[in-house]
Design an enzyme around this catalytic site. Structure first.
Site, PDB file in Angstrom:
ATOM      1  N   ASP A   7      71.255  38.296  84.169  1.00  9.95           N
ATOM      2  CA  ASP A   7      71.396  39.405  85.129  1.00  9.95           C
ATOM      3  C   ASP A   7      70.040  39.675  85.760  1.00  9.95           C
ATOM      4  O   ASP A   7      69.000  39.273  85.230  1.00  9.95           O
ATOM      5  CB  ASP A   7      71.930  40.682  84.454  1.00  9.95           C
ATOM      6  CG  ASP A   7      72.187  41.795  85.482  1.00  9.95           C
ATOM      7  OD1 ASP A   7      72.718  41.492  86.571  1.00  9.95           O
ATOM      8  OD2 ASP A   7      71.833  42.958  85.228  1.00  9.95           O
ATOM      9  N   SER A   8      70.073  40.384  86.893  1.00  7.00           N
ATOM     10  CA  SER A   8      68.819  40.772  87.538  1.00  7.00           C
ATOM     11  C   SER A   8      68.064  41.781  86.671  1.00  7.00           C
ATOM     12  O   SER A   8      66.870  41.983  86.880  1.00  7.00           O
ATOM     13  CB  SER A   8      69.118  41.399  88.894  1.00  7.00           C
ATOM     14  OG  SER A   8      69.923  42.549  88.699  1.00  7.00           O
ATOM     15  N   CYS A  70      76.159  39.082  86.728  1.00  7.39           N
ATOM     16  CA  CYS A  70      75.583  39.769  87.884  1.00  7.39           C
ATOM     17  C   CYS A  70      76.441  39.403  89.089  1.00  7.39           C
ATOM     18  O   CYS A  70      76.529  38.224  89.447  1.00  7.39           O
ATOM     19  CB  CYS A  70      74.145  39.285  88.086  1.00  7.39           C
ATOM     20  SG  CYS A  70      73.350  39.943  89.552  1.00  7.39           S
ATOM     21  N   GLU A 162      67.733  51.227  86.649  1.00  4.22           N
ATOM     22  CA  GLU A 162      66.581  50.486  86.099  1.00  4.22           C
ATOM     23  C   GLU A 162      65.425  51.440  85.775  1.00  4.22           C
ATOM     24  O   GLU A 162      64.670  51.217  84.839  1.00  4.22           O
ATOM     25  CB  GLU A 162      66.112  49.402  87.085  1.00  4.22           C
ATOM     26  CG  GLU A 162      67.084  48.235  87.241  1.00  4.22           C
ATOM     27  CD  GLU A 162      67.054  47.237  86.073  1.00  4.22           C
ATOM     28  OE1 GLU A 162      65.968  46.934  85.563  1.00  4.22           O
ATOM     29  OE2 GLU A 162      68.150  46.757  85.679  1.00  4.22           O
ATOM     30  N   CYS A 194      79.627  45.665  90.163  1.00  7.83           N
ATOM     31  CA  CYS A 194      78.215  45.450  89.803  1.00  7.83           C
ATOM     32  C   CYS A 194      78.134  45.764  88.324  1.00  7.83           C
ATOM     33  O   CYS A 194      78.662  46.795  87.871  1.00  7.83           O
ATOM     34  CB  CYS A 194      77.310  46.392  90.587  1.00  7.83           C
ATOM     35  SG  CYS A 194      75.608  46.441  89.977  1.00  7.83           S
ATOM     36  N   HIS A 196      75.864  46.809  86.537  1.00  8.51           N
ATOM     37  CA  HIS A 196      75.160  48.038  86.161  1.00  8.51           C
ATOM     38  C   HIS A 196      76.104  49.251  86.163  1.00  8.51           C
ATOM     39  O   HIS A 196      75.855  50.225  85.461  1.00  8.51           O
ATOM     40  CB  HIS A 196      74.027  48.340  87.151  1.00  8.51           C
ATOM     41  CG  HIS A 196      72.783  47.526  86.967  1.00  8.51           C
ATOM     42  ND1 HIS A 196      72.727  46.185  87.218  1.00  8.51           N
ATOM     43  CD2 HIS A 196      71.527  47.893  86.566  1.00  8.51           C
ATOM     44  CE1 HIS A 196      71.490  45.748  86.988  1.00  8.51           C
ATOM     45  NE2 HIS A 196      70.745  46.757  86.591  1.00  8.51           N
TER      46      HIS A 196
HETATM   47  N1  DGL Z   1      74.001  43.847  87.883  1.00  8.84           N
HETATM   48  C1  DGL Z   1      73.834  43.297  89.204  1.00  8.84           C
HETATM   49  C2  DGL Z   1      75.214  43.080  89.828  1.00  8.84           C
HETATM   50  O1  DGL Z   1      76.187  42.961  89.087  1.00  8.84           O
HETATM   51  C3  DGL Z   1      72.869  44.180  89.930  1.00  8.84           C
HETATM   52  C4  DGL Z   1      72.305  43.584  91.115  1.00  8.84           C
HETATM   53  C5  DGL Z   1      70.982  44.116  91.570  1.00  8.84           C
HETATM   54  O2  DGL Z   1      69.975  43.821  90.933  1.00  8.84           O
HETATM   55  O3  DGL Z   1      70.963  44.772  92.626  1.00  8.84           O
HETATM   56  O4  DGL Z   1      75.363  42.995  91.016  1.00  8.84           O
END
Ligand code: DGL
Length: 270
Positions: A7-8, A70, A162, A194, A196
């Protein structure tokens, strides 16, 4: 027999939690590119390069199969990676398909033509890059007809998560839900597109009202992965150790992750 999760940043931990519960015997190696989060405001080339770097690092850790936990990377980079870059003995899978299969009430891997489904009005909440890619609508159109999708790009939400700013994140959710409702007053279902966003699921549900069914991905991805591993047992890689890797500051990320997961999480440099 390790499997990689990418993931990011911290969002993929919502998926990690579900896959660890479903597959306790599998060691998962998690890679969070916290240094470069959020991805949702980056362009597709940038997301592609960063995602490749993370996936390569997970391959080095003995994970032949990597799940992009992600949506932004799945939407902006996955198809290109699968078509031109992933070697024959490795696999990279995304998080859209299990979600769409659940929405359209299909069995995993049902390749029959698209058909009418019960859902007619679906709200999609996702990052700006995921919304811009239209990947969700494209995958949905392969499986279902007559579904109206209204997408809301939720700028700022990933940054707030974050940063650990729950109050800002919840305020942003309320304003994004209001913006969506101006375009689609009565969605039947809402997709948290997403990884998150499940951390804010109560805020989404409260703003949308109890009659809207909220879909989030973690359990759907876990079920899909269990099914995949049963059908492809050779895809569990040679790695034996579970690990948490970050491109960010390991102490800071460990403390954020510990707060999210409500259990001790120790990250090491990627
Ligand atoms: N968890 C990522 C997703 O599912 C987040 C993306 C981001 O870093 O903007 O899209």
């Amino acid at each position: 027999m390790a499997v990689g999760l990418f993931d990011s940043g911290l969002g993929g931990l919502t998926v990690l939690d579900a896959v660890e519960k479903r597959l306790p015997e599998v060691p998962f190696v998690y890679y969070g590119d916290n240094l470069h989060a959020p991805y949702g405001v980056r362009d597709a080339d940038d997301i592609y390069e960063l995602t490749k770097r993370g996936v390569e690092r997970l391959w080095q850790s003995g994970c032949d199969l990597v799940i992009l936990a992600c949506n932004t990377a799945s939407a902006a980079a996955l198809r290109r990676m699968q078509e031109a870059w992933v070697p024959r003995d490795k696999r990279v899978l995304g998080v859209f398909v299990p979600l769409i299969e659940a929405l359209t009430e299909r069995q995993w891997g049902d390749n029959s033509p698209p058909r009418e489904v019960a859902l007619k009005h679906v709200a999609l909440f996702a990052t700006p890059a995921t919304v811009a890619s239209r990947a969700f609508q494209r995958e949905l159109a392969f499986r279902a007809i007559g579904v109206d999708v209204e997408a809301q790009a939720c700028g700022g939400v990933v940054d707030a998560i974050e940063e650990g700013d729950q109050i800002l994140a919840e305020a942003l959710v309320r304003s994004h839900v209001e913006a969506l409702q101006r375009k689609m007053p009565r969605p039947q279902a809402a997709v948290l597109g997403c990884t998150h966003y499940p951390l804010l699921e109560p805020a989404f549900q409260a703003a949308l009202g109890p009659e809207v069914q909220v879909y989030s991905q973690a359990n759907l991805v876990a079920a899909s992965l269990a099914d995949y591993l049963q059908r492809h047992p050779g895809m569990v890689g040679p790695g034996r150790e579970r690990a948490f890797l970050t491109t960010g500051d390991p102490a800071r990320i460990s403390s954020r992750a510990t707060a999210f997961m409500r259990r001790e999480m120790v990250f090491q440099p990627a």
